[in-house]
Design an enzyme around this catalytic site. Sequence first.
Site, short mmCIF file in Angstrom:
data_model
loop_
_atom_site.label_atom_id
_atom_site.label_comp_id
_atom_site.label_asym_id
_atom_site.label_seq_id
_atom_site.Cartn_x
_atom_site.Cartn_y
_atom_site.Cartn_z
N GLU C 60 0.84 -1.20 0.00
CA GLU C 60 0.00 0.00 0.00
C GLU C 60 0.87 1.24 0.00
O GLU C 60 0.54 2.26 -0.61
CB GLU C 60 -0.94 -0.01 1.20
N ALA C 84 -10.04 -0.54 3.54
CA ALA C 84 -9.55 0.63 4.28
C ALA C 84 -8.66 0.20 5.45
O ALA C 84 -7.75 0.93 5.85
CB ALA C 84 -10.72 1.46 4.78
N PRO C 89 -0.22 1.12 5.91
CA PRO C 89 1.16 1.11 5.39
C PRO C 89 1.41 2.28 4.43
O PRO C 89 2.56 2.70 4.25
CB PRO C 89 1.27 -0.24 4.67
N HIS C 129 -11.47 -6.26 8.30
CA HIS C 129 -12.20 -6.01 7.04
C HIS C 129 -13.44 -5.16 7.32
O HIS C 129 -14.43 -5.24 6.59
CB HIS C 129 -12.62 -7.31 6.37
#
Lengths: 423, 423, 337, 337
Positions: C60, C84, C89, C129
Site C-alpha cells: 500500500e 480501508a 502502510p 475487514h
Amino acid sequence: MNKQAERPNRPALCLHVPEPSARPGDAVDFSHVEIPAAGSVRRPDAGAAAAETHALVHSLVRVLDDEGKAVGPWDPKLDPETLRRILRDMMLVRVYDDRMYRAQRQGKTSFYMKCTGEEAIAIAGAHALDRDDMCFPTYRQQGLLVARDYPLVQMMCQVYSNRGDPLKGRQLPIMYASNHYGFFTISGNLATQFPQAVGWAMASAIRGDSRIAAGYIGDGSTAEGDFHAACTFAGVYRAPVILNVVNNQWAISTFSGIAGAELTTFAARAVGYGIAGLRVDGNDALAVYAATRWAADRARANLGPTLIEFFTYRVEGHSTSDDPSVYRPQNAGAEWPLGDPIARLKQHLVGLGEWDDDRHKALLDSLDAEVRAAQKEAEKLGTLQSDPYLDIASMFEDVFEELPWHLKEQQAQALAEAKAKRR
Amino acid sequence: MNKQAERPNRPALCLHVPEPSARPGDAVDFSHVEIPAAGSVRRPDAGAAAAETHALVHSLVRVLDDEGKAVGPWDPKLDPETLRRILRDMMLVRVYDDRMYRAQRQGKTSFYMKCTGEEAIAIAGAHALDRDDMCFPTYRQQGLLVARDYPLVQMMCQVYSNRGDPLKGRQLPIMYASNHYGFFTISGNLATQFPQAVGWAMASAIRGDSRIAAGYIGDGSTAEGDFHAACTFAGVYRAPVILNVVNNQWAISTFSGIAGAELTTFAARAVGYGIAGLRVDGNDALAVYAATRWAADRARANLGPTLIEFFTYRVEGHSTSDDPSVYRPQNAGAEWPLGDPIARLKQHLVGLGEWDDDRHKALLDSLDAEVRAAQKEAEKLGTLQSDPYLDIASMFEDVFEELPWHLKEQQAQALAEAKAKRR
Amino acid sequence: MSVMNMIQALNSAHHVMMERDPACLVLGEDIGYFGGVFRVTEGLQKKFGKERAFDSPISENGIVAIAIGMAAYGLRPVAEIQFADYIYPGFDQIVSEAAKMRYRSAGEWHLPMVIRTPYGGGIFGGQTHSQSPEALFTHIAGIKTVIPSNPYDAKGLLIAAIEDNDPVIFFEPKRIYNGPFDGFYERPVTPWAKHPAAEVPDGHYTVPLGKAAVVREGDAITILAYGTMVHVALATAVAEGVDAEVIDLRTLVPVDIETIEESVKKTGRCLIVHEATRTSGFGAELAALVQERCFYHLEAPVTRVTGWDTPYPHSMEWAYFPGPVRLGLALRKALED
Amino acid sequence: MSVMNMIQALNSAHHVMMERDPACLVLGEDIGYFGGVFRVTEGLQKKFGKERAFDSPISENGIVAIAIGMAAYGLRPVAEIQFADYIYPGFDQIVSEAAKMRYRSAGEWHLPMVIRTPYGGGIFGGQTHSQSPEALFTHIAGIKTVIPSNPYDAKGLLIAAIEDNDPVIFFEPKRIYNGPFDGFYERPVTPWAKHPAAEVPDGHYTVPLGKAAVVREGDAITILAYGTMVHVALATAVAEGVDAEVIDLRTLVPVDIETIEESVKKTGRCLIVHEATRTSGFGAELAALVQERCFYHLEAPVTRVTGWDTPYPHSMEWAYFPGPVRLGLALRKALED
Ligand SMILES: Cc1ncc(C[n+]2csc(CCOP(=O)(O)OP(=O)(O)O)c2C)c(N)n1
Ligand SMILES: Cc1ncc(C[n+]2csc(CCOP(=O)(O)OP(=O)(O)O)c2C)c(N)n1
Ligand SMILES: [Mg+2]
Ligand SMILES: [Mg+2]
C-alpha cells in the site's frame, strides 16, 4: 520469560550490535575499506542482462587512478570543456556551501546542510543525464541545481526564507523545489522520494515519453520501507529510473553498519531484486558520469532500472545541528582513502594539460566573488533573522487549489491576530 | 506533459506489466519452471559464511526423487516414526481443511482458508523446530498447530466463533493464537508478523535464551515494507530467526510475477541483505525438514537469520471468497510438477517398507473419524450461524488491561441496547 | 440512464473518465485482469490495456507513492486500497507527501490523484475487514475526504474526485455496494434496483465535492450521517416516527457547514452517527463545529451515535454496529432532553 | 531531589527503570552511543550495554515492529521515534498491531511498550520537525496517549508508562525540553531551574496515567491544555487578568473526565487549546465531551484555540503557533459570549 534454565543442552543466544571501526579518541581506521585498482572493473554492455552486473556489486567502478589518469573501460572520454564545467560546478557548490554554512552560523537562518566530499555525485550525475530528466533528490544533491544553472540567488532566498523565497517561507532551508529545473521538491521525510521517482518514471513510460527519472537516497535511509517499494515496483514494471544510493557511510551519528553495511554492499541489494546494480567510486567524477550514463542508456532502451551505490564519505557534520566529533574521530574525512572529488578531477585536467593552478585559483576567486554577489542580492530580500518571508494570507494558500471555507475563516482570524499583535 | 514530441532523437519508453503463463481457457503451462534433480544441490555446513549459500538461491533443495527415494546431502535421515508422524499430521490438516471448508459452505461460519498442497511447509517445519520455538505464521500455517497437538476442537471453535472460541468471537475464522503452543496471534494485516518475529528473536538473544523464532510470509506479501524491515533488522543484529517465504505463486488473483518473480527468486533477496538464503522444494517434506533444521542450527549458534523460500503452489482458491477459475486455468494445481507433499512422503515410506496402502487407508479413516468427532464436539458449543460467541460485556475487555471509564460507559450502553433489542 | 448498484456506478465512473482523459489510469491489488475483489475495476484492463489498469505488488505504501509520482508527472491515477483496514502502510505517503506536495512546493507540483477504498462493517469481515478510518484523514490538511451513500452520488462524486486537482481519499461503504442496508439485519436485503438513486446516467456528470444533501426534511432534530449510516438514519427516523431532518454529508473535508448550520438552527437539536470508533471520530469534529456555531439555537447537547472504542468483533458484529436500536434510543433521549 | 530540565528528567526515568527492571531496554535512531539527538538516552548504552540501548536502522516501521516482538517476548522496550513527524511509517504497526494485540489474542499476548517521540513547534524546524499528531492516536482503541508539561511529570509519567502493561505513545513537547516556554517568543527564555516542577526526585516515583492536574484554580472559565500549551495558557490567563482555571490533561487517552467535568460545571465556560491542526484535533473530542456532559452548565460555546489547518510554515512559525495573542482574543470572546 527466559526458558534457558530449562534447556541446558542449548547454548545461550546473544545479540550482535555493529560498532564502527573507530570512535572519538581512537585513530581513524579505514583499513576495512577495500579499494580495487582504477580501471579494473569490467564494463558490461548497457544492453546486458541485469545478472551480468551482479558480479560487479562487490567491486568498485573507478576511472581516475592515483595519478589522476583516466583508465579502463568505464572512462567516459569527456572533452575538456565538459570536464572543466564539472570541475567548476563542484567548486561552486563547495563555495556556496561554505557561504551558507557561515550565514547560518551568523544567525541569518535556522539550518543548513553541506555536501562536502559528495559534490561529484550530483554534479557529474546531472551532466550525464538529459536536462529534462526528473531528479528526486535528498537534501545533499544541491549540486543538481547548480549543474542545471538554477539561480544562486533563488537558492539563497530559499535558505533565508526571505521575501524572495520561491517556496514562500514554508520549507526548512535547503528543501529546494523546481519543476522547471527537474528538481523534485525535497521532503523532510526520508526515503519517500525514492518510490515517487519510480512512479514518475512509470508515468513517463506509460505516456511513451522519453524522459527518465533519477532517485537519490542515503545509505541510512535505505532501511525505510520506501526503498523496498521503489526497488520492487521499478523491477516489476521495468521503470526507466536510476536508483542512486549515496553511501557516505554515516546517518547522523549512526554508521552504515546499522543499515547493513557489515553484511554486504548497498549495490548488492540489486541482486536481491534481480535488477541491474553498480558500485561506484562516488569521489571520482568520471566514474559517476560513466555509471550514470550507462544506467540512463539502459533505462531509455526500456531495459529497466539500475541501482547504483555511490561509495563516498560524509566529510562534514550531518547538518549545522550536528557535531560529528562526539561520535567519530576528529576530521576522519581528511583521511578518506578515495580522496576529494574536486582535487582528483583537477589533477586529471592538469595531467591532460587542460588546467593549471593559476587557472584554478582564478576560477575559485571568481566563483567566490559570484557567490558573494549573489548573497548580497539575496540578503537585499531579507534573511530569516532580519526580515523573513511574512505574508500571513499566503500561509493558507496551496493547501488546496482553492481555499475552502474553513481556511478562509482561519485566514481572516490570522490576519486579525496579526493586527492585534502590531497594537 | 509528454515531452516526446520535442525529442525525436529519443526512443519512446513503454511500461512492462508482467503476465502469467496461462489464463482461463489456456492450457496450464509450467514449462518456465526449472526443476533441478533431487539431491543435486550442495549442502554447506550450517556454520558456513552466508555468502556460501548464495550460489544456492537460484537452485532448489530437493531430497525426494521421482521414485520417492531420499537422495543427496540434504537427506535428514529421519526415523520411520518421525516420517509417519509427519505424514499423519499432513493428512490430518488436509482432512481438517476439507471439513471446515464444507462447514463454511454449509453456512456454519463466515470464512475459511485451506493450505492444500502446502501442508509440508508447516508440518515438517514444526517438527524440525523445538517445541518451544516461537512461530509467527500467516493464515496458511494451521499445520503448525496440528503438528504441536493443539486441540482440534479449539481450532474449530475459533473457526465457528462459538461459545468455545478461545478468542471470544473477536477474530475472523482461522486467525488462531496460542502462546503456549508457540503460535503467534495471526494478523489480518499481511506481513506485519515478519519483523515482529525478528523482534521476538532479538529479545530471546538479549536475554541469553535459546529459543528461536520462525516467521512466515507469502510471496505476494514480500512486497510490503515489513519484509524489508524484517530482513534488515535480522541481518544487522544477527537475530536468531528463520525467515520463511512461502511462495505458492499466487496472491489472490495476482501471480508472483507482480511480486518480482520474473526477475529472480525470492530466496535471492537473501543475497541483497547479505544473509543466508535457501530455496527449497516446499512439497518435499524431507527437504523442508532439512532446510529448517539447517537454519535453526545456524540461528542457535548465533550465526544469524536464514531466508528460506519454499517453492510450492496454491492448489485451491485463495479462500472461500475466491474462485480461481476466473483468473487462471481450471485445476492448474493438479498439474504442478512438484506434485503433492502427502503423496510424495507416502511413496517414500512405502518404498522404505514402512508404510502401505492399507495402513494409509486405515489412517485416513481414523483421522476422518477424529475430525468428525471433534466437529461434533465443537458444534455442541455452537457455530457462527446457530449460536455464536455472544457475551456483550466481553466485547469491551482486553482493549486495555483494565476498562477505562469510557469503555465502562460504552459497555453499560451496549448491555442496555441488548436488553432493548430483546424487547 | 441505467439502473446500477454502487459497484456498477463506480465502475461506470472509471470507464467514463478513462475514456475522456488519457491521463486517467488505475492501479491496485487484484484490480487488473481480475477486476478487483469487489469488481469495481472490472473490464478496465480489457478495454484500456495493461498500461492503464494493472495489478500492483502488495504494498500500500508503494501503491500510494507510485500514484504520487504519476500525479506529479501529470497523470490522474486512481489507486485502490483493497480494504480501508490496509491503508495504514500507505499512511506516511498520504500524510507526509500527498497532502503536503502543493504546499511545500508552493504550487510547483500538485497531485490530481484519488485513493479509493472500501470501508465499514456489516459483512462479518472481522476486525481487519470492517474498519472506518475516515476521521484520521480529516485531521490532515491537504486531503479531501469523500464518502458516497448511493449509486448516483458514488459515480458523480468519484468523477468529481478524479477531476479535482488535489488528492482525494474516497471511502466506499462496502456494506451497501449491492443494496441500501438500513441496519435491520434480520430483514431480507433490498437490492439497489428498488431505490431511486440507482437511476444513474451512463455518461459524464459530477456531484460537487463539499456539498451535502438533505435526504429527508424535518423539524424535530438534525441527523448528520454519511455512507451506510445515511440509510440507518432514514430507517430509524421512520421506525421511531421522528420528524428528523437527515443530512448526508457526502464530503467530510471540506464539510458543507452551511447546510449543517441552517438545519440545526432550524431544528435546535443535532445527532451525529458514524460507524467508526467514538473517541476522536469525525463525530467529534462535527459536534464541536455545531456547538461552536449553533450554540444559542441548541435545545439539547449534540449527541453522537457511533461504533464502540474497541476493534470490530467478528461474532458480535451486530452488537458493535450502530444500528436502529442504538440510534433509536439516542433519538428518543435527544428529543426528551 | 535534583533540579532537572525535561531532558534530564526523562533521562533519569530511563536510568531508574533500566536499573530496576532487566527487561527494560531502549532502541531508536541515534539513541545509542550518541545518546539521541535531544540527548534523552544519554549514558544508557555506556551504563547498560549495547544489548539494552542500541541504534536502530532508519525504519520507524521496523522500530515499532521490533519493539512489538520484544514486548510479546516479555521485555519492556522503550522505542524512540526521533521526531513525531516521522512516526507515520510506523503507523500500521502501531494501529493494526500494537493497539490490537491484547484484544485479538484475547489476552494471550499483551504489549508493555512505550513509544517516545518529541512533538510540536516553536523551534523553527519547519513543517517536518514541528508536527503534533497526537489526535490520530487518540482515535485508535488500545493505545494510551500521554503528554507531560514539566520535568516532574515527565519522569513520573514516563515511569508509569513503562510500567503500564499496554502500549503507550509518549509525546514530548520539545519546545519546553530546556525551559517552560509561555509563548511570548520575544522575551528571553527562562530555564527550568526557576520552575518548581524542576525539583525532581532522583529515584523511582510515578505520576498516574489518566489523571489530569489543575495547575491553576479559577472560576471564570476552564482552559484545557497539555504539553507546551499549558504554559501558554497560564501566561495568557495572567496577562489577560482572567480568573481562569487551567487543567493540564497529562493523559489524553484515557482522559480524566471527572476533573474536566467538575471544573466546567463550576466555571460554566470552556476553552481548549492545542498546537495541532484544528479539524479533528483532540480539541474536537474534548469539545464534544464537554458539551455532551456539561451542556446545561455552559454559558457559552466551548471554544477551540489551535494551530491552523495548514502545514507548519518555517518562516511564519509565530503566525502559526497558538500563542498568547490568539489565546487572549479567544479568552475575551469566550467571556463576552
Ligand atoms: C522518516 C524519517 N526518519 C528520520 C528522520 C531524521 N533524519 C534526518 S536525516 C537522518 C539521517 C539520514 O542518513 P542518510 O540516509 O545516510 O543520509 P545522509 O544524511 O547521510 O545524506 C535522519 C535519521 C527523517 N528526516 N525522516
Ligand atoms: C496489508 C494488507 N494488504 C492487503 C490485504 C488483502 N489480502 C489478503 S490475502 C492477500 C494475498 C496474499 O498473498 P500471499 O502473500 O502470496 O499469501 P498467500 O495467500 O498466497 O498464502 C491480500 C492481498 C491484507 N490482508 N493486508
Ligand atoms: Mg549517509
Ligand atoms: Mg502466495
